[in-house]
Each structure stands twice: as C-alpha cells, then as structure tokens.
Design an enzyme around this catalytic site. Sequence first.
Site, short mmCIF file in Angstrom:
data_model
loop_
_atom_site.label_atom_id
_atom_site.label_comp_id
_atom_site.label_asym_id
_atom_site.label_seq_id
_atom_site.Cartn_x
_atom_site.Cartn_y
_atom_site.Cartn_z
N THR A 1 -37.91 36.16 22.04
CA THR A 1 -37.48 34.55 22.12
C THR A 1 -36.09 34.84 21.50
O THR A 1 -35.36 33.90 21.64
CB THR A 1 -38.55 33.98 21.23
OG1 THR A 1 -38.63 34.60 19.80
CG2 THR A 1 -39.86 33.81 21.95
N ALA B 1 -40.11 37.69 12.59
CA ALA B 1 -40.41 38.01 13.90
C ALA B 1 -41.70 37.64 14.06
O ALA B 1 -42.87 38.32 13.77
CB ALA B 1 -40.45 39.50 14.21
N TYR C 1 -51.64 29.15 14.88
CA TYR C 1 -50.41 29.52 14.44
C TYR C 1 -50.20 29.40 12.87
O TYR C 1 -49.96 30.67 12.06
CB TYR C 1 -49.16 28.66 14.84
CG TYR C 1 -47.86 28.80 14.04
CD1 TYR C 1 -47.25 29.79 14.00
CD2 TYR C 1 -47.37 27.52 13.45
CE1 TYR C 1 -45.91 29.88 13.25
CE2 TYR C 1 -46.16 27.54 12.63
CZ TYR C 1 -45.60 28.80 12.64
OH TYR C 1 -44.42 29.08 11.91
N MET D 1 -37.61 11.01 23.08
CA MET D 1 -39.23 10.36 23.25
C MET D 1 -39.73 10.62 21.69
O MET D 1 -39.64 11.67 20.88
CB MET D 1 -40.31 11.09 24.00
CG MET D 1 -39.89 11.18 25.61
SD MET D 1 -39.43 9.88 26.26
CE MET D 1 -40.90 9.00 26.37
N1 UDP Z 1 -41.00 14.75 17.68
C1 UDP Z 1 -40.75 13.67 18.46
N2 UDP Z 1 -40.11 13.75 19.69
C2 UDP Z 1 -39.83 15.11 20.21
C3 UDP Z 1 -39.91 16.42 19.36
C4 UDP Z 1 -40.61 16.27 18.11
O1 UDP Z 1 -40.92 12.61 17.98
O2 UDP Z 1 -39.07 15.11 21.33
C5 UDP Z 1 -41.44 14.68 16.28
C6 UDP Z 1 -42.79 15.75 16.32
O3 UDP Z 1 -43.95 14.74 16.42
C7 UDP Z 1 -42.65 15.58 14.63
C8 UDP Z 1 -41.22 15.54 14.20
O4 UDP Z 1 -40.23 14.95 15.35
O5 UDP Z 1 -43.22 14.55 13.78
C9 UDP Z 1 -40.64 17.28 14.06
O6 UDP Z 1 -40.86 17.91 15.36
P1 UDP Z 1 -40.49 19.16 15.51
O7 UDP Z 1 -41.34 19.76 16.64
O8 UDP Z 1 -39.21 19.30 15.25
O9 UDP Z 1 -41.19 20.23 14.19
P2 UDP Z 1 -42.52 20.58 13.72
O10 UDP Z 1 -42.70 19.34 12.68
O11 UDP Z 1 -43.38 20.36 14.75
O12 UDP Z 1 -42.48 22.04 12.92
#
Ligand code: UDP
Length: 323
Positions: free
Chosen positions: A35, A74, A141, A204
């Site tokens: 990655t 990693a 995870y 979104m």
């Molecule tokens: N989120 C969102 N739209 C997106 C991606 C993420 O509304 O296209 C929201 C997601 O539901 C979470 C926040 O943004 O509440 C942060 O998400 P991210 O995936 O960046 O990090 P995570 O909190 O999952 O580690």
Amino acid sequence: MKVLVCGGAGYIGSACAEYLIDNGHQVTVFDSLVTGHRDAVDPRAEFVHGDLADRDLIIDTCRKGGFDSIMHFAAFSLVGESMQNPSKYFRNNLANGINLADAAVEGGVKSIVFSSTAATFGQPEESPIRETTEQNPINPYGESKLCFEKVLKWYNVIHRIKYAALRYFNAAGASGNFGEDHNPESHLIPLILQVAQGKREKIMIFGDDYNTTDGTCVRDYIHILDLAQAHMLAMTAPESGHYNLGTGNGLSVEEIIDAAREVTGHPIPAEVAPRRAGDPDTLVACSDRAKAMLGWKPQFESAHTIIDSAWKWIQKHPDGYAK
Ligand code: UDP
C-alpha cells in the site's frame, strides 16, 4: 539513534521517517510497497523492500541493523475491508507483527513504538476517550491492533523491550514532502479535496442523523507531524505506556467540509447519503497523558491549518505519487 521504520513508505510512516531524520536520527525504512509508495520513502533513509510475512528477512534486517528503536506503522487499516476479510487483518497486523517483535528480540532493540488506533475502543462509553476507557473493538481491524498492544505488553514483561502504543484518532494533513495517497481513497479530507480538484463532483456525507450537534459524525483530526513528534518522544520515554493522540477538539463532517471550502475557495457540493456501517457518533481523544508523560505539544490545532497542509501537498502532487 538508529531507527527501523516499518511501513515508512505509507502515509504516516513517511512523514515520521522524515521528521526523525530532520531531528538527527538515522532511519532505515522497511516496507512491502503493497500500500506504500517508493517515492514516499525519504531519500535520506536506507530502504529495505520486504514484507513482515518474510520472517527470515525481518530477523536478518534487525540482527544486522543495530537498531535502537523500531517504529511499526506497517499494517492494513480499513475497517470495512476487515469486516469482509478478517484473515487478512489478523495475519498482517497480528501474526506478521509477531515476526517483527521476535526480530526486535533477536536484534537487541530497546524500544518499539506501535501505531495503534482509536478503533481499539469500539463504541466508547465516555467522551473524550481516555487511556482508562474500556477497549471493546467492534471490528477485526481494531481487534488486531488491540491484540498486538497485548503482544507488546508481554514482550516487555518477558524480553524487557520497552513499548509505546499510540492510539491515533483521525490522522490528517501533510508535511511539505509527504502526503496522503490511498488507492482506493476512502478518507474524508482527501475525498473532499478531490472535489476541490475537480476530480469528483461532490462529497457524500455518510449520515446526518447521528447524536451530534449537526447530526453528522464527530471526529478528532490530528496532524501527521504532531503524530511524528509523539513517536519521537515515545521512542526515548523512560517507561512503556499507552497514549491517545488527538487534539481533543471534535469536528463534525459538515464542519470539515466548511473548513475545506474556506481553505480551497471551492464550493464543494455535498449530499447526504446513508450511514456507513460501523461509524460511532463521536470519537474524540483526551491526550492529557501524552502531554504530561511525553511532553507532547501538538502544533496544528485547527482544521484550517491541517486541511491547508493537505491542500498544498495535493496541489504539488495532483495525481499523488508515481504509480
Ligand atoms: N465520511 C463521510 N464521507 C466520506 C468519507 C467519510 O461522511 O466520503 C465520514 C465518515 O463516516 C466518518 C468521518 O467522515 O464519520 C471520517 O471518516 P474517515 O474514513 O476519514 O476516517 P475514520 O473515522 O473512518 O477513521
């Protein structure tokens, strides 16, 4: 100090390797490039192209390297993918991590700084989340990361390797040279910035009916250079410990989009979509322990400065790293 940075070609590892070198340390990056990106390896670091699944290679690297400390970035880190394929997560994040811990023993390494996560807390019982908050992961995870925290605890008891488990909240931002380039991208800030770049029509918003002030999820966004500072401090801390790393300032998805509109000058159209499975309403850190015990002083407290650093990096690397 001589430091082995496993995962030093990834988003947080690359900035941390750079930070260590800038502060006078000697760095070897070990990365599978599954990655990570070759161009994300600081050119001043030595580079070993390898996978932690290759037990002989990582043991040999540690025996020959004379490392004082290991930083372990990693890992696989997508919650959704871990719900589809738990084996991938437990094999890499746990079993391959044990190869690294054994290599640390073989190489006489004195400390390990481990990238843990707020996902070890699951749906926390209190906010902000403290180190004493109960850890109840709700996906493989988070569980794989919690398991490895426990592995390190026992290697400390038995092999006397000091460790720090750093639970990051939402890592964000960029250094001058290194930034975020995931494929596919799933994180909020880089996706918002893709809209500002004209690569995506709109962002979104995953759910606006959460129990928060504006109904969108609240997270604690922490700059990767502040994480790097915490790693460097943890590497030489006299005691092992667990630390939650965030700003303590919760920001909703809508607040992040608004800040990005101000930083980029782009209207960034947004549309509400259904909730994403497994998202808790609010995840905010209390980082008092890291400040008191490590002397950690985060420098990037505002969403604007964090987003601005990411935006500057994206403008310099509009298509990310060379593929
Ligand atoms: N989120 C969102 N739209 C997106 C991606 C993420 O509304 O296209 C929201 C997601 O539901 C979470 C926040 O943004 O509440 C942060 O998400 P991210 O995936 O960046 O990090 P995570 O909190 O999952 O580690």
